[in-house]
Design a protein around this motif. Structure first.
Motif, PDB file in Angstrom:
ATOM      1  N   ALA A 161     -39.299 -21.198 -10.911  1.00 39.13           N
ATOM      2  CA  ALA A 161     -39.345 -20.284  -9.765  1.00 39.13           C
ATOM      3  C   ALA A 161     -40.466 -19.262  -9.923  1.00 39.13           C
ATOM      4  CB  ALA A 161     -37.996 -19.581  -9.608  1.00 39.13           C
ATOM      5  N   ARG A 162     -40.637 -18.732 -11.128  1.00 36.74           N
ATOM      6  CA  ARG A 162     -41.680 -17.726 -11.341  1.00 36.74           C
ATOM      7  C   ARG A 162     -43.084 -18.326 -11.264  1.00 36.74           C
ATOM      8  NH1 ARG A 162     -37.554 -15.596 -15.686  1.00 36.74           N
ATOM      9  NH2 ARG A 162     -36.480 -14.031 -14.409  1.00 36.74           N
ATOM     10  N   THR A 163     -43.220 -19.584 -11.647  1.00 34.39           N
ATOM     11  CA  THR A 163     -44.510 -20.247 -11.462  1.00 34.39           C
ATOM     12  C   THR A 163     -44.835 -20.377  -9.985  1.00 34.39           C
ATOM     13  OG1 THR A 163     -44.432 -21.431 -13.566  1.00 34.39           O
ATOM     14  CG2 THR A 163     -45.789 -22.400 -11.834  1.00 34.39           C
ATOM     15  N   TYR A 164     -43.825 -20.627  -9.185  1.00 30.65           N
ATOM     16  CA  TYR A 164     -44.061 -20.657  -7.731  1.00 30.65           C
ATOM     17  C   TYR A 164     -44.543 -19.297  -7.226  1.00 30.65           C
ATOM     18  CZ  TYR A 164     -42.262 -25.353  -6.821  1.00 30.65           C
ATOM     19  OH  TYR A 164     -42.098 -26.728  -6.775  1.00 30.65           O
ATOM     20  N   LEU A 165     -43.984 -18.226  -7.765  1.00 35.51           N
ATOM     21  CA  LEU A 165     -44.466 -16.897  -7.373  1.00 35.51           C
ATOM     22  C   LEU A 165     -45.950 -16.735  -7.708  1.00 35.51           C
ATOM     23  CD1 LEU A 165     -41.699 -14.319  -8.399  1.00 35.51           C
ATOM     24  CD2 LEU A 165     -42.030 -15.471  -6.226  1.00 35.51           C
ATOM     25  N   ASN A 166     -46.329 -17.214  -8.876  1.00 37.82           N
ATOM     26  CA  ASN A 166     -47.700 -17.030  -9.352  1.00 37.82           C
ATOM     27  C   ASN A 166     -48.717 -17.903  -8.634  1.00 37.82           C
ATOM     28  OD1 ASN A 166     -46.747 -15.198 -11.259  1.00 37.82           O
ATOM     29  ND2 ASN A 166     -46.481 -16.775 -12.830  1.00 37.82           N
ATOM     30  N   THR A 167     -48.243 -18.939  -7.964  1.00 38.67           N
ATOM     31  CA  THR A 167     -49.168 -19.892  -7.342  1.00 38.67           C
ATOM     32  C   THR A 167     -49.150 -19.827  -5.817  1.00 38.67           C
ATOM     33  OG1 THR A 167     -47.437 -21.603  -7.540  1.00 38.67           O
ATOM     34  CG2 THR A 167     -49.121 -21.523  -9.265  1.00 38.67           C
ATOM     35  N   GLN A 168     -48.367 -18.919  -5.244  1.00 35.94           N
ATOM     36  CA  GLN A 168     -48.318 -18.807  -3.781  1.00 35.94           C
ATOM     37  C   GLN A 168     -49.609 -18.203  -3.245  1.00 35.94           C
ATOM     38  OE1 GLN A 168     -45.238 -16.195  -2.174  1.00 35.94           O
ATOM     39  NE2 GLN A 168     -44.995 -17.522  -0.376  1.00 35.94           N
ATOM     40  N   SER A 169     -50.134 -18.779  -2.186  1.00 31.72           N
ATOM     41  CA  SER A 169     -51.348 -18.264  -1.554  1.00 31.72           C
ATOM     42  C   SER A 169     -51.034 -17.039  -0.706  1.00 31.72           C
ATOM     43  CB  SER A 169     -51.990 -19.341  -0.679  1.00 31.72           C
ATOM     44  OG  SER A 169     -52.341 -20.471  -1.450  1.00 31.72           O
TER      45      SER A 169
END
Length: 348
Positions: free
Chosen positions: A111-119
């Motif tokens: 989930a936190r990787t998704y935060l870091n990769t959101q445009s």
């Protein structure tokens, strides 16, 4: 690993974890072995995941080995951004069963990787390099499953860290996807196309309609759009009848739902997408036709099931044999449980 569809670990091995957890919950006779299978499958995903400190930390791979399209040059070393959601949900399912922190932490890491990769616009690319995270092209994902995952983290576990990203993702869909009606596919075994509308699918449109109809805060305008979106899905993908062939045999299991433009085949999970959307439409409108459609498609799951073995075929098509996608079977089983519970409450 002789099961050929394990070439897609996030999707299939993730579904194996969730399926084994379900067996452990509902069939105590197999509880111990099912839990062991779930843990072994989860550990495989963990072992294959990207390490901390990398651009896709905690993400298991979309592709593994050299079977099916995992061996295609365009897929080697690449990953589909929305696939890790399925593994993350599987980790949460296993955590709910055994309450071991390793699985919760793995889901949170994803989930936190998704935060870091959101445009900035709230989106994610649909497909990237697995090591660098660099997109393969400009096509963006439709992050409906990810939104539901963020909702689960908040409602079930109390994590609010992802609420802002969730809203940005939802707003991206409303701003970019909804008005364009470009409900394109994002399948790991189909080429990611640059041209809009080349490969539309119910697998993004119907779940979004369900999400909107299920939201108590949806406006009348939102609800009308969701109902219109369901009509779109029905027009493009649902078959209530089809002519017999020259031998008088109907070659597909009607009523049914085709998966996508590039795979015009009735798939049980696609029927589940529509069943779940129809029920939410019935809840909002009390139009009995939505309920009847949901029941008709649900009944056909049982028609195509082998009553002796319990086998649920993925493809409702004569001559397809025993082709089983674990993730699709899992959706069918969840939908059967849901409809059984829903209809029992409805008649009381």
């Amino acid at each position: 690993m002789s099961y050929i569809h394990n070439a897609y670990p996030c999707k299939i091995i993730g579904a194996t974890v969730s399926m084994a957890v379900m067996i452990a919950k509902f069939n105590p006779d197999f509880g111990e072995s099912a839990e062991r299978i779930a843990k072994n499958a989860a550990q495989f995903l963990i072992n294959q995941s990207r390490p901390q400190g990398t651009s896709l930390a905690f993400f298991p791979p979309t592709y593994y080995g050299n079977q099916l399209t995992a061996r295609s040059p365009e897929n080697i070393g690449k990953t589909m951004m929305m696939e890790a959601v399925q593994a993350a949900n599987a980790f949460l399912d296993l955590y709910d069963l055994v309450h071991e922190e390793i699985y919760l932490n793995q889901a949170l890491g994803i989930a936190r990787t998704y935060l870091n990769t959101q445009s900035e616009d709230g989106s994610w690319p649909v497909k990237v390099d697995f090591e660098s995270g660099v997109p393969v092209n400009d096509v963006k994902a439709i992050p409906i499953d990810l939104i539901s995952f963020f909702d689960r983290l908040k409602s079930q576990y109390g994590y609010t860290d992802f609420s802002s990203a969730r809203e940005r993702a939802f707003n991206y869909i409303k701003k970019e996807i909804c008005p364009a009606y470009d409900w394109h596919g994002q399948f790991e075994d189909v080429t990611v196309l640059l041209k809009p509308y080349d490969n539309l699918t119910n697998c993004t449109a119907a779940p979004f309609a369900k999400m909107v109809l299920n939201d108590k805060n949806s406006t009348k305008k939102d609800i009308q759009y969701a109902l219109e979106l369901m009509r779109f899905c029905e027009d493009q993908f649902v078959l209530w009848g089809t002519p017999a062939d020259g031998n008088g045999i109907v070659p597909i299991g009607i009523p049914c739902v085709f998966e996508q433009y590039d795979y015009q085949t009735p798939v049980d999970a696609s029927a589940c997408n529509m069943i779940n959307a129809y029920i939410r439409a019935y809840n909002k409108t009390k139009d009995a036709l939505y309920l009847a459609k949901a029941m008709s498609l649900t009944n056909n799951i049982t028609v195509w099931q082998n009553t002796a073995s319990g086998f649920l075929p993925t493809l409702w098509k004569i001559g397809q044999g025993k082709d089983l996608w674990m993730n699709c079977a899992y959706e069918s089983i969840k939908t059967l449980f849901f409809m059984d519970n829903y209809l029992n409450k409805l008649v009381k």
